[in-house]
Design a protein around this motif. Structure first.
Motif, short mmCIF file in Angstrom:
data_model
loop_
_atom_site.label_atom_id
_atom_site.label_comp_id
_atom_site.label_asym_id
_atom_site.label_seq_id
_atom_site.Cartn_x
_atom_site.Cartn_y
_atom_site.Cartn_z
N GLN A 172 0.82 -1.21 0.00
CA GLN A 172 0.00 0.00 0.00
C GLN A 172 0.85 1.26 0.00
OE1 GLN A 172 -3.34 0.48 -0.40
NE2 GLN A 172 -3.28 -1.71 -0.91
N ILE A 173 1.97 1.23 0.72
CA ILE A 173 2.87 2.38 0.74
C ILE A 173 3.46 2.60 -0.65
CG2 ILE A 173 5.06 3.25 1.66
CD1 ILE A 173 4.36 1.82 4.29
N GLN A 174 3.88 1.49 -1.31
CA GLN A 174 4.45 1.61 -2.65
C GLN A 174 3.42 2.09 -3.65
OE1 GLN A 174 7.82 1.06 -3.46
NE2 GLN A 174 7.10 2.13 -5.29
N LEU A 175 2.18 1.58 -3.55
CA LEU A 175 1.12 2.04 -4.44
C LEU A 175 0.85 3.52 -4.26
CD1 LEU A 175 -1.55 -0.83 -4.35
CD2 LEU A 175 -0.40 0.06 -6.37
N ALA A 176 0.85 3.96 -3.00
CA ALA A 176 0.62 5.38 -2.73
C ALA A 176 1.73 6.23 -3.34
CB ALA A 176 0.53 5.62 -1.23
N ALA A 177 2.97 5.78 -3.19
CA ALA A 177 4.10 6.54 -3.75
C ALA A 177 4.03 6.57 -5.27
CB ALA A 177 5.42 5.91 -3.29
#
Length: 535
Positions: A172-177
């Protein structure tokens, strides 16, 4: 020792379950669950242990919600769950649930899910906090060491050991970035290419009514998938014959939509703007940019521009940003018939009302965008087409089908029956659109019937093309001739059947094509920019 083993196995199963939607293979061991079991077995009882167990339980509940949401989002709109994007669509999801299930049942489902996730989180917290009592220290040390080894092994390719909670959080953090970077790039593109958004009067359509009819979920699978081709293929053949009998001509092709299964407004905006609008954030950035669209082109040409949006049931401030002269929604379309679950009014009423109240009373050429929603899920009930269009009036005639058909909650228990109803609803939408065309399209009309996106992966399968079918109809073949063998918008040909041997160009190519063929010519570089930005 037995208690430690049993609790570790339970935690492992719970944490492995978080990965089920995201992996083609399922790891046997959740390394983070094993490590947590060992550490909590060594930690003596106390307030700090209970607080940390509660925090981990709460985190687990959130991650379980993410895992379930990922399954639902993949099945409905064909992409992974992305919290960064989903926050902006939560209201639309709730509106869809309320329309299909009713407010009471929608709230009950949300409450039930909240309780389930809270219970799951509480159960994980309880398992962790109870570890350690009566467990030999050596046993806790062995499990901790095993957890550390498992974490190291989890990084090996195709390992049967996985970091479940950690990987789900990291995803989720990578998708957000990635999403943030993509939207920033899109914002910069709009700022760097003002010339690509120039307004171009479409003088070749100056005396022509141009009507865009977006048919909900009319994707290419309707004719390429063997489950739907017999019904929809036959309907298209009947359409072709009816149009020919009425002296009309038709060109058909395919365009690639930026979305699947939902968020139709992104497809509409892509087609109108000539920009690839694939996320809600792109949409919001575009609206804030004051970037011109096909609506501005047609307004400059001298057309009265209208949007007919029967699915809009509340304030829609975004609509004003597009610059239509008039926007009509469900509250301003004089409908006196029944709502049909999510569908506020049947397509036949929308077409009839549009002709009576807008076209017949227009004193200047029209540019109209119609959102046709009878083929929107839940695809129940499916109405018959009325032969007497003059009897439609204010829609009271449709009251005879009030509460007809089964409840969506009942239908959707059977996937095959859902697919059957999808086919019937799409067949209805095409039948009605054909009836409108044969009655009201002439040599001063350019009617564009196209899908907004493919139906959900539940209907099409997970790897289906995102192309939609496009029909362009007029009594004047010269209006249709530019669509044939054109390099800017390739793949269109005479007749009702789309080609099945090549993917279509993106919807973002449509506006540059119209500018090139019916207005002031665009520079080739500008056409490339507006037509192919997809990142």
């Amino acid at each position: 020792m037995k208690r430690l083993i049993a609790t570790t196995l339970l935690l492992n199963a719970l944490f492995v379950a978080l990965l089920l939607p995201r992996y083609p293979w399922i790891p046997w061991i959740a390394a983070d669950a094993l490590l947590l079991a060992g550490l909590f077995a060594l930690w003596p009882r106390g307030r700090g242990k209970r607080l940390l167990a509660g925090a981990i339980g709460a985190l687990y509940a959130v991650l379980a919600f993410f895992a379930l949401s990922d399954v639902l989002v993949r099945q409905s709109i064909g992409r992974p769950f992305n919290l960064y994007l989903e926050l902006g669509t939560a209201g639309s999801v709730f509106d869809l649930m309320k329309s299909n299930l009713g407010l009471g049942l929608a709230l009950l489902i949300i409450l039930a899910l909240a309780i389930v996730f809270a219970v799951l989180g509480g159960y994980v917290a309880r398992l962790l906090s109870q570890l350690g009592g009566g467990t030999p220290a050596r046993a806790g040390q062995l499990v901790t060491v095993a957890g550390i080894i498992a974490v190291a092994v989890s990084w090996l390719p195709q390992s049967t050991v996985g970091l479940s909670a950690a990987r789900l959080t990291a995803a989720q953090i990578q998708l957000a970035a990635d999403t943030h970077q993509s939207t920033q790039a899109f914002r910069q593109h709009l700022e760097d290419n003002p010339g690509a958004g120039q307004i171009s009067p479409l003088t070749g359509l100056a005396n022509t009514d141009v009507i865009l009819g977006f048919i909900e979920s009319y994707g290419i699978s309707a004719v390429t998938d063997a489950r739907y081709r017999p019904v929809i293929g036959a309907r298209l053949d009947q359409m072709g014959q009816a149009l020919a009998d009425a002296g009309l001509h038709i060109v058909t092709g395919r365009l690639r939509s930026p979305v699947q299964g939902g968020q139709s407004w992104l497809a509409h905006t892509t087609l109108l703007s000539g920009q690839w609008i694939k996320t809600q954030l792109d949409y919001e950035i575009f609206l804030a940019s004051d970037f011109p669209t096909l609506i501005d082109d047609m307004d400059t040409t001298g057309h009265h521009t209208v949007a007919v949006m029967p699915a809009i049931t509340r304030a829609w401030p975004e609509g004003r940003a597009f610059g239509y002269n008039r926007i009509y929604d469900s509250s301003t379309m004089d409908y006196r018939g029944p709502a049909l679950n999510w569908v506020t009014m049947p397509d036949q009423y929308t077409w009839s009302w549009f002709q009576r109240r807008i076209r017949d009373q227009a004193s200047t050429p029209l540019f109209a965008e119609l959102a046709l929603i009878s083929s929107h899920a839940p695809w129940v009930p499916v109405l018959p087409v009325l032969n007497d269009w003059d009897a439609i009036g204010d829609g009271e005639i449709f009251n005879q089908w009030k509460d007809s058909g089964e409840a969506p909650a009942s239908l959707w228990r059977d996937t095959e029956r859902v697919r059957e109803h999808y086919t019937r609803a799409l067949d209805y939408a095409l039948n009605v659109a054909t009836g409108y065309a044969t009655r009201h399209v002439d040599n001063r009309t350019l009617l564009v019937l196209l899908g907004d996106h493919q139906a959900a992966p539940l209907i099409t399968g997970g790897n289906a093309s995102r192309d939609v079918i496009v029909h362009i109809i007029s009594a004047d073949p010269e209006l249709l001739a530019p669509f044939i063998d054109n390099i800017t918008l390739p793949g269109f040909g005479w007749g009702v059947q789309p080609g099945q041997d090549r993917e279509g160009p993106t919807m973002a190519r449509f506006r540059p094509f119209l500018q090139q063929q019916f207005g002031a010519p665009l520079d080739v570089a500008e056409i490339s920019v507006t037509g192919t930005i997809e990142n």
